[in-house]
Write a protein that holds these residues in place. Structure first.
Motif, short mmCIF file in Angstrom:
data_model
loop_
_atom_site.label_atom_id
_atom_site.label_comp_id
_atom_site.label_asym_id
_atom_site.label_seq_id
_atom_site.Cartn_x
_atom_site.Cartn_y
_atom_site.Cartn_z
N ARG A 1 66.46 37.61 55.04
CA ARG A 1 67.35 36.53 54.62
C ARG A 1 66.65 35.16 54.68
O ARG A 1 66.78 34.34 53.78
CB ARG A 1 68.62 36.52 55.48
CG ARG A 1 69.60 35.44 55.12
CD ARG A 1 70.19 35.66 53.75
NE ARG A 1 71.17 34.63 53.46
CZ ARG A 1 71.35 34.09 52.27
NH1 ARG A 1 70.68 34.52 51.23
NH2 ARG A 1 72.24 33.14 52.09
N ALA A 2 65.86 34.95 55.74
CA ALA A 2 65.14 33.69 55.89
C ALA A 2 64.14 33.53 54.74
O ALA A 2 64.01 32.43 54.16
CB ALA A 2 64.43 33.63 57.23
N GLU A 3 63.46 34.60 54.37
CA GLU A 3 62.50 34.52 53.26
C GLU A 3 63.22 34.26 51.94
O GLU A 3 62.75 33.48 51.12
CB GLU A 3 61.68 35.81 53.18
CG GLU A 3 60.65 35.79 52.06
CD GLU A 3 59.64 34.64 52.15
OE1 GLU A 3 59.13 34.24 51.09
OE2 GLU A 3 59.38 34.12 53.26
N GLU A 4 64.35 34.91 51.72
CA GLU A 4 65.14 34.66 50.51
C GLU A 4 65.54 33.19 50.42
O GLU A 4 65.46 32.58 49.34
CB GLU A 4 66.40 35.53 50.49
CG GLU A 4 66.13 37.00 50.31
CD GLU A 4 67.37 37.87 50.53
OE1 GLU A 4 67.29 39.06 50.19
OE2 GLU A 4 68.40 37.38 51.04
N LEU A 5 65.95 32.63 51.54
CA LEU A 5 66.36 31.23 51.55
C LEU A 5 65.17 30.30 51.34
O LEU A 5 65.30 29.27 50.66
CB LEU A 5 67.08 30.89 52.85
CG LEU A 5 68.46 31.53 52.99
CD1 LEU A 5 69.01 31.30 54.38
CD2 LEU A 5 69.42 31.00 51.94
N GLU B 1 64.54 30.29 47.64
CA GLU B 1 65.57 29.50 46.97
C GLU B 1 65.35 28.01 47.21
O GLU B 1 65.51 27.19 46.31
CB GLU B 1 66.95 29.92 47.46
CG GLU B 1 68.08 29.24 46.73
CD GLU B 1 69.46 29.72 47.15
OE1 GLU B 1 70.44 29.11 46.68
OE2 GLU B 1 69.57 30.68 47.93
N MET B 2 64.96 27.65 48.43
CA MET B 2 64.71 26.25 48.76
C MET B 2 63.56 25.70 47.91
O MET B 2 63.64 24.57 47.41
CB MET B 2 64.38 26.11 50.25
CG MET B 2 64.17 24.68 50.70
SD MET B 2 63.81 24.53 52.46
CE MET B 2 62.22 25.32 52.56
N GLU B 3 62.51 26.48 47.72
CA GLU B 3 61.39 26.04 46.90
C GLU B 3 61.83 25.83 45.45
O GLU B 3 61.42 24.87 44.79
CB GLU B 3 60.24 27.04 46.98
CG GLU B 3 59.56 27.05 48.34
CD GLU B 3 58.59 28.21 48.51
OE1 GLU B 3 58.38 28.99 47.55
OE2 GLU B 3 58.03 28.33 49.61
#
Length: 64
Positions: A18-22, A25-27
């Motif tokens: 989940r942290a990597e997905e976010l 998305e943030m990038e």
């Protein structure tokens, strides 16, 4: 029955995903924001230049 350690490892793995997905998305959002800010800056410059030279638009059309 799964062990407590196994359950914690599963939850940790899910949190990492989940942290990597976010992060991804943030990038993407940061890139979109940079693009939008660049467009905004160009619009402000265009408006400012037109305000400083109000007759420019009419002269440009008349010379075409």
């Amino acid at each position: 029955m799964p062990s407590v350690m196994g359950l914690l490892e599963e939850r940790e793995a899910a949190a990492r995903v989940r942290a990597e997905e976010l992060r991804v998305e943030m990038e993407r959002i940061a890139a979109a924001l940079a693009d939008a800010e660049a467009v905004l800056e160009r619009r402000v410059i265009a408006r400012t230049e037109l305000a400083e030279n109000p007759g420019w638009w009419g002269r440009r059309d008349a010379g075409a």
